[in-house]
Design a protein around this motif. Structure first.
Motif, PDB file in Angstrom:
ATOM      1  N   ALA A   1       8.598  27.918  12.373  1.00 23.39           N
ATOM      2  CA  ALA A   1       8.459  26.764  13.239  1.00 23.39           C
ATOM      3  C   ALA A   1       7.984  25.566  12.422  1.00 23.39           C
ATOM      4  O   ALA A   1       7.353  25.724  11.385  1.00 23.39           O
ATOM      5  CB  ALA A   1       7.481  27.050  14.380  1.00 23.39           C
ATOM      6  N   GLY A   2       8.280  24.378  12.908  1.00 22.82           N
ATOM      7  CA  GLY A   2       7.844  23.193  12.196  1.00 22.82           C
ATOM      8  C   GLY A   2       8.346  21.935  12.855  1.00 22.82           C
ATOM      9  O   GLY A   2       9.034  21.968  13.866  1.00 22.82           O
ATOM     10  N   TRP A   3       7.971  20.821  12.270  1.00 20.47           N
ATOM     11  CA  TRP A   3       8.425  19.547  12.785  1.00 20.47           C
ATOM     12  C   TRP A   3       8.557  18.549  11.649  1.00 20.47           C
ATOM     13  O   TRP A   3       7.906  18.641  10.622  1.00 20.47           O
ATOM     14  CB  TRP A   3       7.501  19.017  13.875  1.00 20.47           C
ATOM     15  N   THR A   4       9.446  17.599  11.864  1.00 13.87           N
ATOM     16  CA  THR A   4       9.648  16.490  10.941  1.00 13.87           C
ATOM     17  C   THR A   4       9.522  15.207  11.749  1.00 13.87           C
ATOM     18  O   THR A   4      10.098  15.100  12.834  1.00 13.87           O
ATOM     19  CB  THR A   4      11.037  16.564  10.281  1.00 13.87           C
ATOM     20  N   GLY A   5       8.781  14.260  11.242  1.00  9.13           N
ATOM     21  CA  GLY A   5       8.578  13.038  12.011  1.00  9.13           C
ATOM     22  C   GLY A   5       8.506  11.801  11.152  1.00  9.13           C
ATOM     23  O   GLY A   5       8.242  11.869   9.953  1.00  9.13           O
TER      24      GLY A   5
ATOM     25  N   LEU B   1       4.225  10.978   3.452  1.00  8.42           N
ATOM     26  CA  LEU B   1       4.522   9.827   2.599  1.00  8.42           C
ATOM     27  C   LEU B   1       4.338   8.561   3.429  1.00  8.42           C
ATOM     28  O   LEU B   1       4.761   8.507   4.588  1.00  8.42           O
ATOM     29  CB  LEU B   1       5.959   9.888   2.065  1.00  8.42           C
ATOM     30  N   GLY B   2       3.719   7.537   2.844  1.00 10.87           N
ATOM     31  CA  GLY B   2       3.485   6.318   3.605  1.00 10.87           C
ATOM     32  C   GLY B   2       3.571   5.069   2.756  1.00 10.87           C
ATOM     33  O   GLY B   2       3.226   5.069   1.574  1.00 10.87           O
ATOM     34  N   LEU B   3       4.047   3.980   3.374  1.00 10.54           N
ATOM     35  CA  LEU B   3       4.124   2.667   2.751  1.00 10.54           C
ATOM     36  C   LEU B   3       3.624   1.633   3.758  1.00 10.54           C
ATOM     37  O   LEU B   3       3.871   1.757   4.965  1.00 10.54           O
ATOM     38  CB  LEU B   3       5.556   2.322   2.345  1.00 10.54           C
ATOM     39  N   GLY B   4       2.936   0.609   3.290  1.00  8.51           N
ATOM     40  CA  GLY B   4       2.449  -0.434   4.166  1.00  8.51           C
ATOM     41  C   GLY B   4       2.451  -1.780   3.469  1.00  8.51           C
ATOM     42  O   GLY B   4       2.294  -1.856   2.247  1.00  8.51           O
ATOM     43  N   ALA B   5       2.631  -2.833   4.233  1.00 10.36           N
ATOM     44  CA  ALA B   5       2.650  -4.183   3.684  1.00 10.36           C
ATOM     45  C   ALA B   5       2.021  -5.125   4.698  1.00 10.36           C
ATOM     46  O   ALA B   5       2.007  -4.855   5.904  1.00 10.36           O
ATOM     47  CB  ALA B   5       4.074  -4.623   3.356  1.00 10.36           C
ATOM     48  N   THR B   6       1.504  -6.250   4.194  1.00  7.75           N
ATOM     49  CA  THR B   6       0.888  -7.257   5.057  1.00  7.75           C
ATOM     50  C   THR B   6       1.480  -8.629   4.748  1.00  7.75           C
ATOM     51  O   THR B   6       0.857  -9.457   4.074  1.00  7.75           O
ATOM     52  CB  THR B   6      -0.645  -7.293   4.850  1.00  7.75           C
ATOM     53  N   PRO B   7       2.703  -8.899   5.197  1.00  8.57           N
ATOM     54  CA  PRO B   7       3.300 -10.221   4.970  1.00  8.57           C
ATOM     55  C   PRO B   7       2.688 -11.262   5.895  1.00  8.57           C
ATOM     56  O   PRO B   7       2.771 -11.161   7.116  1.00  8.57           O
ATOM     57  CB  PRO B   7       4.785  -9.990   5.290  1.00  8.57           C
ATOM     58  N   GLY B   8       2.040 -12.245   5.315  1.00 13.72           N
ATOM     59  CA  GLY B   8       1.421 -13.293   6.116  1.00 13.72           C
ATOM     60  C   GLY B   8       0.327 -12.742   7.008  1.00 13.72           C
ATOM     61  O   GLY B   8      -0.549 -11.996   6.570  1.00 13.72           O
ATOM     62  N   ASP B   9       0.378 -13.102   8.291  1.00  9.28           N
ATOM     63  CA  ASP B   9      -0.605 -12.630   9.263  1.00  9.28           C
ATOM     64  C   ASP B   9      -0.170 -11.348   9.953  1.00  9.28           C
ATOM     65  O   ASP B   9      -0.809 -10.922  10.920  1.00  9.28           O
ATOM     66  CB  ASP B   9      -0.852 -13.715  10.322  1.00  9.28           C
TER      67      ASP B   9
ATOM     68  N   HIS C   1       0.848  -1.183   0.000  1.00  4.32           N
ATOM     69  CA  HIS C   1       0.000   0.000   0.000  1.00  4.32           C
ATOM     70  C   HIS C   1       0.894   1.246   0.000  1.00  4.32           C
ATOM     71  O   HIS C   1       1.893   1.294   0.722  1.00  4.32           O
ATOM     72  CB  HIS C   1      -0.892   0.029   1.250  1.00  4.32           C
ATOM     73  N   TYR C   2       0.523   2.245  -0.764  1.00  4.12           N
ATOM     74  CA  TYR C   2       1.318   3.471  -0.778  1.00  4.12           C
ATOM     75  C   TYR C   2       0.394   4.678  -0.773  1.00  4.12           C
ATOM     76  O   TYR C   2      -0.743   4.634  -1.248  1.00  4.12           O
ATOM     77  CB  TYR C   2       2.232   3.518  -2.013  1.00  4.12           C
ATOM     78  N   GLN C   3       0.884   5.764  -0.210  1.00  2.00           N
ATOM     79  CA  GLN C   3       0.126   7.009  -0.188  1.00  2.00           C
ATOM     80  C   GLN C   3       1.097   8.183  -0.121  1.00  2.00           C
ATOM     81  O   GLN C   3       2.180   8.082   0.449  1.00  2.00           O
ATOM     82  CB  GLN C   3      -0.820   7.056   1.019  1.00  2.00           C
ATOM     83  N   ALA C   4       0.706   9.292  -0.692  1.00  4.94           N
ATOM     84  CA  ALA C   4       1.503  10.516  -0.662  1.00  4.94           C
ATOM     85  C   ALA C   4       0.550  11.694  -0.728  1.00  4.94           C
ATOM     86  O   ALA C   4      -0.424  11.682  -1.481  1.00  4.94           O
ATOM     87  CB  ALA C   4       2.489  10.549  -1.832  1.00  4.94           C
ATOM     88  N   ALA C   5       0.803  12.695   0.081  1.00  2.00           N
ATOM     89  CA  ALA C   5      -0.034  13.891   0.082  1.00  2.00           C
ATOM     90  C   ALA C   5       0.813  15.076   0.495  1.00  2.00           C
ATOM     91  O   ALA C   5       1.753  14.942   1.279  1.00  2.00           O
ATOM     92  CB  ALA C   5      -1.218  13.733   1.041  1.00  2.00           C
ATOM     93  N   GLY C   6       0.487  16.233  -0.035  1.00  4.45           N
ATOM     94  CA  GLY C   6       1.232  17.426   0.334  1.00  4.45           C
ATOM     95  C   GLY C   6       0.563  18.676  -0.180  1.00  4.45           C
ATOM     96  O   GLY C   6      -0.192  18.649  -1.148  1.00  4.45           O
TER      97      GLY C   6
ATOM     98  N   VAL D   1       5.356   5.780   7.956  1.00  7.39           N
ATOM     99  CA  VAL D   1       4.843   7.088   7.547  1.00  7.39           C
ATOM    100  C   VAL D   1       5.865   8.150   7.908  1.00  7.39           C
ATOM    101  O   VAL D   1       6.412   8.155   9.016  1.00  7.39           O
ATOM    102  CB  VAL D   1       3.497   7.404   8.239  1.00  7.39           C
ATOM    103  N   ALA D   2       6.146   9.041   6.962  1.00  8.28           N
ATOM    104  CA  ALA D   2       7.029  10.181   7.201  1.00  8.28           C
ATOM    105  C   ALA D   2       6.238  11.464   6.979  1.00  8.28           C
ATOM    106  O   ALA D   2       5.461  11.569   6.030  1.00  8.28           O
ATOM    107  CB  ALA D   2       8.236  10.136   6.268  1.00  8.28           C
ATOM    108  N   GLU D   3       6.412  12.443   7.875  1.00  9.92           N
ATOM    109  CA  GLU D   3       5.653  13.680   7.811  1.00  9.92           C
ATOM    110  C   GLU D   3       6.572  14.882   7.958  1.00  9.92           C
ATOM    111  O   GLU D   3       7.591  14.826   8.654  1.00  9.92           O
ATOM    112  CB  GLU D   3       4.599  13.712   8.924  1.00  9.92           C
ATOM    113  N   PHE D   4       6.175  15.967   7.306  1.00 14.45           N
ATOM    114  CA  PHE D   4       6.927  17.222   7.405  1.00 14.45           C
ATOM    115  C   PHE D   4       5.929  18.367   7.444  1.00 14.45           C
ATOM    116  O   PHE D   4       4.975  18.404   6.659  1.00 14.45           O
ATOM    117  CB  PHE D   4       7.871  17.391   6.204  1.00 14.45           C
ATOM    118  N   ASN D   5       6.126  19.293   8.374  1.00 15.08           N
ATOM    119  CA  ASN D   5       5.258  20.452   8.490  1.00 15.08           C
ATOM    120  C   ASN D   5       6.090  21.675   8.834  1.00 15.08           C
ATOM    121  O   ASN D   5       6.974  21.601   9.688  1.00 15.08           O
ATOM    122  CB  ASN D   5       4.207  20.225   9.586  1.00 15.08           C
ATOM    123  N   ARG D   6       5.803  22.784   8.169  1.00 15.37           N
ATOM    124  CA  ARG D   6       6.496  24.033   8.509  1.00 15.37           C
ATOM    125  C   ARG D   6       5.549  25.202   8.330  1.00 15.37           C
ATOM    126  O   ARG D   6       4.731  25.221   7.417  1.00 15.37           O
ATOM    127  CB  ARG D   6       7.744  24.245   7.642  1.00 15.37           C
ATOM    128  N   ARG D   7       5.684  26.167   9.217  1.00 17.80           N
ATOM    129  CA  ARG D   7       4.881  27.378   9.150  1.00 17.80           C
ATOM    130  C   ARG D   7       5.778  28.580   9.400  1.00 17.80           C
ATOM    131  O   ARG D   7       6.594  28.575  10.322  1.00 17.80           O
ATOM    132  CB  ARG D   7       3.770  27.337  10.202  1.00 17.80           C
TER     133      ARG D   7
END
Length: 413
Positions: free
Chosen positions: A71-75, A34-42, A8-13, A48-54
């Motif tokens: 100000a801002g944050w990166t996570g 930005l995000g990536l997800g996987a479901t290996p087996g059970d 699974h993938y997602q990106a927004a900005g 997810v990586a996030e960036f915000n600045r104001r």
């Protein structure tokens, strides 16, 4: 966003730049995810990586500080779940965030935070035993000092077949500690859910809640002070009428033994502490979907009162109404937000307003589209339709009227 094999993938900005107007400073905001997800087996794993600045200013009219504010944050956060997704098992998340505030001549502040959240379920005395644990390390740098803090929280609850549960919460942070019982009841029928919970807490601010994001009509949570709620009660009821209507009401109250909030002194926001405070919040929400219409309303009433009176700039009443009408491929929608009941430090009324947004979307062909999309949608959105004076903090303006247009590729409705 989408699905590529089992990934699974997602990106927004978005980035918004507001020109100076009516004596107010320029404003620039940037958000990415930005995000990536996987479901290996059970099991499942997501990152997810996030960036915000104001940035605000520079302008003397800002009223917050005499210089520009940046100000801002990166996570980054990694989520995991082990075991059969259909059965409660062991899950959690590891996250890191770095935040900074540069206020020009007033100085700069930075923080690095590392967090671990886990939750799981086991059997004890033939009954489900739920366990939640959180641990955090905070490194905080300010002009006058550098500080490091650790936070731990452990909550265990034993659940009965009739919806009752009981347990214990133990928390510790910066010479503060809390060990209190947790009690509650949840009753679920086909259409109705009732709950009553007593859940004392010792919490600390999340950096992303700071005025940097400022997505709420509330006091920012900058600072390292813990907030103890040794008495915290919540009552609620929810009712669903098939798929056409739903209603929910809840109320919660707390006695706070140490409240941290903000006030403005000499054009600078500073953190202050109140020895004791009482907090009461009531929320009611309803949705109704008659045919092609989709209507909703969400109302919040809240009071936070310290020994010295009400907390300034905290909205006592907020109301959100929304509606959408679908006619074939055309969708018309709108939302309205009412903010009222705020006061200044001097106790005077401050900044009540309505803000309205409207949007229109039309779907074009549904075949031969890239990325496996089912729909190509053209949309038009007008924010702050009537140019309301959306001022959430003194000198920190909300945006005026904004018009947005674009296209969207969608996999589903």
């Amino acid at each position: 966003g989408g699905l590529f094999h089992d990934l699974h993938y997602q990106a927004a900005g978005h980035q918004t730049f507001a020109e100076p107007r009516n004596g107010l400073p320029r404003s620039e905001r940037t958000d990415w995810e930005l995000g990536l997800g996987a479901t290996p087996g059970d099991h499942s794993l997501g990152v997810v990586a996030e960036f915000n600045r104001r940035e605000e200013g520079p302008a003397g009219a800002l009223g917050l500080v005499p210089d520009a504010v940046s100000a801002g944050w990166t996570g980054a956060r990694a989520d995991f779940a082990l075991g059969d997704p259909e059965v409660p098992g062991f899950a959690g998340a590891v996250s890191w965030v770095r935040g900074d505030l540069d206020a020009g001549r007033l100085g700069s502040w930075t923080t690095d935070q590392l967090w671990l959240h886990t939750r799981g379920e086991a059997a004890a005395m033939d009954r489900p035993l739920a366990v939640e644990a959180t641990a955090g390390w905070i490194d905080y740098h300010e002009p006058r000092a550098d500080r490091q803090r650790t936070y731990v929280d452990l909550k265990t609850t034993l659940h009965s077949d009739r919806g009752w549960f009981a347990g214990l919460r133990a928390s510790a942070y910066d010479r503060q500690a809390l060990i209190m019982p947790v009690l509650g009841m949840e009753h679920q029928t086909e259409d109705i859910r009732l709950w009553a919970i007593s859940d004392p807490t010792l919490t600390i601010p999340a950096f992303r809640s700071v005025f940097v994001v400022n997505g709420d009509w509330n006091v920012p949570d900058w600072g390292l002070g813990g907030v103890r709620r040794p008495l915290h009660l919540e009552l609620g009821a929810a009712w669903e009428l098939g798929e056409s209507a739903a209603f929910q009401v809840s109320t919660e109250g707390a006695r706070i033994s140490q409240l941290r909030t903000w006030t403005r002194d000499a054009q600078v926001f500073r953190e202050v502490a109140a020895a004791k405070a009482t907090e009461v919040r009531t929320r009611a929400a309803a949705s109704w979907r008659p045919g092609p219409l989709d209507l909703g309303v969400d109302a919040l009433w809240q009071r936070v009162r310290t020994d010295g009176g009400r907390v300034p700039y905290l909205a006592a009443h907020t109301l959100r109404v929304s509606g959408a009408y679908r006619l074939g491929r055309l969708t018309l929608g709108g939302t309205g937000n009412r903010v009222s009941g705020r006061i200044t430090e001097a106790g005077a009324a401050y900044g009540d307003f309505w803000r309205w947004d409207a949007d229109l979307a039309y779907r074009l062909g549904s075949s031969g589209l890239p990325l496996g999309a089912r729909w190509l949608e053209v949309n038009l959105r007008v924010e702050n339709l009537f140019d309301a004076a959306d001022v959430r903090w003194p000198g920190v303006p909300g945006y005026g009227r904004g018009v947005y247009a674009g296209i969207r590729l969608a996999e589903s409705d």
